[in-house]
Write an enzyme that holds these catalytic residues in place. Structure first.
Site, PDB file in Angstrom:
ATOM      1  N   HIS A   1      29.469  23.726 -10.112  1.00 38.90           N
ATOM      2  CA  HIS A   1      30.423  24.097 -11.148  1.00 38.90           C
ATOM      3  C   HIS A   1      30.585  25.603 -11.272  1.00 38.90           C
ATOM      4  O   HIS A   1      31.184  26.083 -12.226  1.00 38.90           O
ATOM      5  CB  HIS A   1      29.992  23.499 -12.489  1.00 38.90           C
ATOM      6  CG  HIS A   1      30.230  22.040 -12.590  1.00 38.90           C
ATOM      7  ND1 HIS A   1      29.806  21.266 -13.638  1.00 38.90           N
ATOM      8  CD2 HIS A   1      30.871  21.188 -11.754  1.00 38.90           C
ATOM      9  CE1 HIS A   1      30.159  20.018 -13.447  1.00 38.90           C
ATOM     10  NE2 HIS A   1      30.812  19.932 -12.309  1.00 38.90           N
ATOM     11  N   THR A   2      30.062  26.333 -10.327  1.00 33.12           N
ATOM     12  CA  THR A   2      30.369  27.762 -10.266  1.00 33.12           C
ATOM     13  C   THR A   2      31.777  27.973  -9.745  1.00 33.12           C
ATOM     14  O   THR A   2      32.316  29.069  -9.816  1.00 33.12           O
ATOM     15  CB  THR A   2      29.357  28.499  -9.370  1.00 33.12           C
ATOM     16  OG1 THR A   2      29.582  29.905  -9.454  1.00 33.12           O
ATOM     17  CG2 THR A   2      29.480  28.075  -7.923  1.00 33.12           C
TER      18      THR A   2
ATOM     19  N   ASN B   1      38.469   9.732 -11.585  1.00 32.58           N
ATOM     20  CA  ASN B   1      39.220  10.259 -10.441  1.00 32.58           C
ATOM     21  C   ASN B   1      40.711  10.410 -10.697  1.00 32.58           C
ATOM     22  O   ASN B   1      41.364  11.272 -10.091  1.00 32.58           O
ATOM     23  CB  ASN B   1      39.031   9.337  -9.231  1.00 32.58           C
ATOM     24  CG  ASN B   1      37.587   9.252  -8.781  1.00 32.58           C
ATOM     25  OD1 ASN B   1      36.790  10.149  -9.031  1.00 32.58           O
ATOM     26  ND2 ASN B   1      37.233   8.164  -8.108  1.00 32.58           N
TER      27      ASN B   1
ATOM     28  N   ASP C   1      33.640  28.845 -14.495  1.00 30.81           N
ATOM     29  CA  ASP C   1      32.882  30.101 -14.520  1.00 30.81           C
ATOM     30  C   ASP C   1      33.888  31.233 -14.659  1.00 30.81           C
ATOM     31  O   ASP C   1      34.594  31.576 -13.715  1.00 30.81           O
ATOM     32  CB  ASP C   1      32.055  30.249 -13.232  1.00 30.81           C
ATOM     33  CG  ASP C   1      31.403  31.615 -13.091  1.00 30.81           C
ATOM     34  OD1 ASP C   1      31.425  32.397 -14.064  1.00 30.81           O
ATOM     35  OD2 ASP C   1      30.872  31.906 -11.999  1.00 30.81           O
TER      36      ASP C   1
ATOM     37  N   VAL D   1      29.354   6.847  -5.059  1.00 31.67           N
ATOM     38  CA  VAL D   1      29.855   5.479  -5.194  1.00 31.67           C
ATOM     39  C   VAL D   1      29.611   4.738  -3.885  1.00 31.67           C
ATOM     40  O   VAL D   1      30.342   4.899  -2.907  1.00 31.67           O
ATOM     41  CB  VAL D   1      31.358   5.473  -5.549  1.00 31.67           C
ATOM     42  CG1 VAL D   1      31.861   4.031  -5.703  1.00 31.67           C
ATOM     43  CG2 VAL D   1      31.605   6.258  -6.834  1.00 31.67           C
TER      44      VAL D   1
ATOM     45  N   THR E   1      32.890  34.902 -12.279  1.00 33.67           N
ATOM     46  CA  THR E   1      33.186  34.945 -10.838  1.00 33.67           C
ATOM     47  C   THR E   1      33.788  33.593 -10.438  1.00 33.67           C
ATOM     48  O   THR E   1      33.149  32.802  -9.740  1.00 33.67           O
ATOM     49  CB  THR E   1      31.919  35.235 -10.018  1.00 33.67           C
ATOM     50  OG1 THR E   1      30.909  34.249 -10.343  1.00 33.67           O
ATOM     51  CG2 THR E   1      31.375  36.616 -10.308  1.00 33.67           C
TER      52      THR E   1
ATOM     53  N   HIS F   1      32.114  12.737  -5.230  1.00 32.03           N
ATOM     54  CA  HIS F   1      32.618  11.475  -5.764  1.00 32.03           C
ATOM     55  C   HIS F   1      32.598  10.366  -4.721  1.00 32.03           C
ATOM     56  O   HIS F   1      32.578   9.192  -5.074  1.00 32.03           O
ATOM     57  CB  HIS F   1      34.024  11.674  -6.327  1.00 32.03           C
ATOM     58  CG  HIS F   1      34.033  12.314  -7.674  1.00 32.03           C
ATOM     59  ND1 HIS F   1      34.795  11.839  -8.732  1.00 32.03           N
ATOM     60  CD2 HIS F   1      33.359  13.390  -8.160  1.00 32.03           C
ATOM     61  CE1 HIS F   1      34.580  12.597  -9.799  1.00 32.03           C
ATOM     62  NE2 HIS F   1      33.726  13.548  -9.468  1.00 32.03           N
TER      63      HIS F   1
ATOM     64  N   PRO G   1      28.725  10.672 -13.070  1.00 35.08           N
ATOM     65  CA  PRO G   1      28.370  11.375 -14.309  1.00 35.08           C
ATOM     66  C   PRO G   1      29.625  11.812 -15.047  1.00 35.08           C
ATOM     67  O   PRO G   1      30.633  12.152 -14.429  1.00 35.08           O
ATOM     68  CB  PRO G   1      27.579  12.588 -13.810  1.00 35.08           C
ATOM     69  CG  PRO G   1      27.167  12.257 -12.418  1.00 35.08           C
ATOM     70  CD  PRO G   1      28.234  11.365 -11.865  1.00 35.08           C
TER      71      PRO G   1
ATOM     72  N   ASP H   1      30.748   7.081   2.458  1.00 33.24           N
ATOM     73  CA  ASP H   1      31.478   6.219   3.406  1.00 33.24           C
ATOM     74  C   ASP H   1      32.983   6.425   3.374  1.00 33.24           C
ATOM     75  O   ASP H   1      33.746   5.626   3.930  1.00 33.24           O
ATOM     76  CB  ASP H   1      31.163   4.750   3.134  1.00 33.24           C
ATOM     77  CG  ASP H   1      31.645   4.276   1.762  1.00 33.24           C
ATOM     78  OD1 ASP H   1      32.081   5.132   0.954  1.00 33.24           O
ATOM     79  OD2 ASP H   1      31.582   3.066   1.499  1.00 33.24           O
TER      80      ASP H   1
ATOM     81  N   ASP I   1      28.179  31.434  -6.364  1.00 32.50           N
ATOM     82  CA  ASP I   1      27.007  32.259  -6.641  1.00 32.50           C
ATOM     83  C   ASP I   1      26.193  31.608  -7.751  1.00 32.50           C
ATOM     84  O   ASP I   1      26.430  30.460  -8.119  1.00 32.50           O
ATOM     85  CB  ASP I   1      27.426  33.691  -7.012  1.00 32.50           C
ATOM     86  CG  ASP I   1      28.410  33.735  -8.183  1.00 32.50           C
ATOM     87  OD1 ASP I   1      28.482  32.743  -8.941  1.00 32.50           O
ATOM     88  OD2 ASP I   1      29.099  34.753  -8.349  1.00 32.50           O
TER      89      ASP I   1
ATOM     90  N   GLY J   1      27.524   5.196  -1.541  1.00 30.23           N
ATOM     91  CA  GLY J   1      27.176   5.997  -0.381  1.00 30.23           C
ATOM     92  C   GLY J   1      28.329   6.789   0.197  1.00 30.23           C
ATOM     93  O   GLY J   1      29.489   6.622  -0.178  1.00 30.23           O
TER      94      GLY J   1
ATOM     95  N   ARG K   1      34.213  18.487  -4.525  1.00 30.84           N
ATOM     96  CA  ARG K   1      34.181  17.384  -5.493  1.00 30.84           C
ATOM     97  C   ARG K   1      34.485  16.047  -4.831  1.00 30.84           C
ATOM     98  O   ARG K   1      33.918  15.014  -5.199  1.00 30.84           O
ATOM     99  CB  ARG K   1      35.178  17.670  -6.616  1.00 30.84           C
ATOM    100  CG  ARG K   1      35.049  16.731  -7.800  1.00 30.84           C
ATOM    101  CD  ARG K   1      35.786  17.299  -9.000  1.00 30.84           C
ATOM    102  NE  ARG K   1      35.563  16.486 -10.180  1.00 30.84           N
ATOM    103  CZ  ARG K   1      36.493  15.709 -10.730  1.00 30.84           C
ATOM    104  NH1 ARG K   1      37.691  15.639 -10.195  1.00 30.84           N
ATOM    105  NH2 ARG K   1      36.218  14.997 -11.801  1.00 30.84           N
TER     106      ARG K   1
END
Length: 348
Positions: free
Chosen positions: A217-218, A118, A269, A94, A272, A90, A187, A98, A277, A96, A86
């Site tokens: 998001h698995t 954040n 999830d 924002v 699992t 993030h 998003p 960097d 997966d 690129g 993540r």
């Protein structure tokens, strides 16, 4: 009953939301520097050319140091895989890739850590600090913090059971950050499919890239406050959206009604939770996507639903598209006007 049991055994401690999944595949713990072939140079109008083999001679231990640190961190805390993945998302979304997301606030700089998406949410900074310290001891001022984030994200996927891929390196660390861009450009859990497509397209990422990257998001967990919109049909008595699983929604409502929604959390999830997966996509087709923005992929647009169905049916297709999308996202350039930070939290 199994679903209810799984939900109630979730910890209710105040833990930050984790997003964007990560998973493993076989990956050697030895350094993999790449072949030295020139990379894609993908970016948004900056012309920064990335390379697979940049550290082959200047810091041959770089990849093995990053992998070893990530492996240890995830063994100690399985949630850390999602956290590191993540961080990379993030950062790149924002201005690129960097490493601006790593900068602390100072008297002359307002960082991105306190932006609403954040704040009390991102984690894993200490792992990056440790990796940077180890790298500085063997290759001073050579490996950028931005490159560390990209390698750590890849390795988080690998140690969780997902695919591996070669990482292009050569990014520079930005000297500035943008709280406003972090506030407005990331998003949200309630984003609609048209909004998601628009955000990703502005970064040079396709609709397929968006659905594949959502598969992150698995892994990870989310707070009740991030999926309250999923419970509206139960709270208002309105009919559920097409494809909703009412038993699943009722179990979420029961979970979140027993604790403060700001601290109650559950797995993204449930089936699992610590494995990278394609179960995330299977869940969407069963109406068991946790975040509104996740479930939207299966119900709001026939084009995204078709991709979801493909990934649910064939994990290898998902893995391949995810790898390609990660390389593209990692190529979103922050520009050439940067530096190699000695400390990832501050500019030199």
């Amino acid at each position: 009953m199994k679903m209810l049991f799984n939900l109630f055994v979730m910890l209710f401690a105040s833990m930050p939301i984790l997003s964007l999944s990560e998973n493993p595949t076989n990956f050697s713990e030895t350094c993999e520097d790449g072949s030295g072939e020139t990379g894609s140079g993908f970016g948004i109008g900056f012309g920064l050319v990335l390379d697979f083999g940049l550290y082959k001679n200047s810091c041959p231990e770089a990849e093995s140091i990053v992998y070893s640190s990530v492996e240890t961190a995830v063994l100690q805390d399985p949630r850390m895989a999602a956290s590191l993945l993540r961080l990379h998302f993030h950062d790149c979304f924002v201005n690129g890739c960097d490493a601006s997301v790593l900068l602390d606030d100072t008297e002359g700089l307002v960082g991105e850590k306190t932006a609403p998406p954040n704040l009390n949410s991102l984690r894993g900074f200490e792992v990056i600090d440790s990796i940077k310290s180890d790298l500085e001891s063997v290759c001073p001022e050579t490996v950028s913090c931005a490159d560390i984030l990209v390698m750590a994200a890849r390795d988080s996927v690998v140690v969780s059971g997902g695919p591996s891929w070669e990482v292009e390196v050569g990014r520079k660390d930005g000297r500035t950050a943008s709280k406003q861009a972090a506030t407005n450009g990331l998003p949200s859990p309630n984003s609609t499919v048209p909004t998601l497509i628009s955000i990703f397209q502005k970064l040079g990422l396709s609709q397929t890239d968006m659905v594949a990257l959502s598969g992150g998001h698995t892994l990870g967990k989310a707070k009740c406050t991030s999926f309250t919109a999923r419970l509206l049909p139960l709270q208002t008595g309105q009919p559920a959206n097409n494809g909703d699983n009412l038993e699943f929604l009722e179990s979420l409502q029961q979970l979140c009604s027993t604790v403060d929604p700001a601290v109650g959390i559950t797995q993204l999830d449930l089936v699992t939770p610590s494995t990278f997966d394609n179960q995330y996509y299977v869940n969407l087709l069963s109406g068991e996507g946790l975040l509104p923005s996740d479930q939207a992929l299966a119900v709001q647009d026939p084009r995204t639903r078709e991709i979801v169905e493909t990934y649910a049916a064939d994990q290898s297709v998902f893995f391949n598209d995810f790898k390609n999308a990660m390389v593209k996202m990692g190529g979103i350039s922050g520009g050439n006007e940067g530096e190699i930070r000695r400390n990832c939290r501050t500019v030199n």
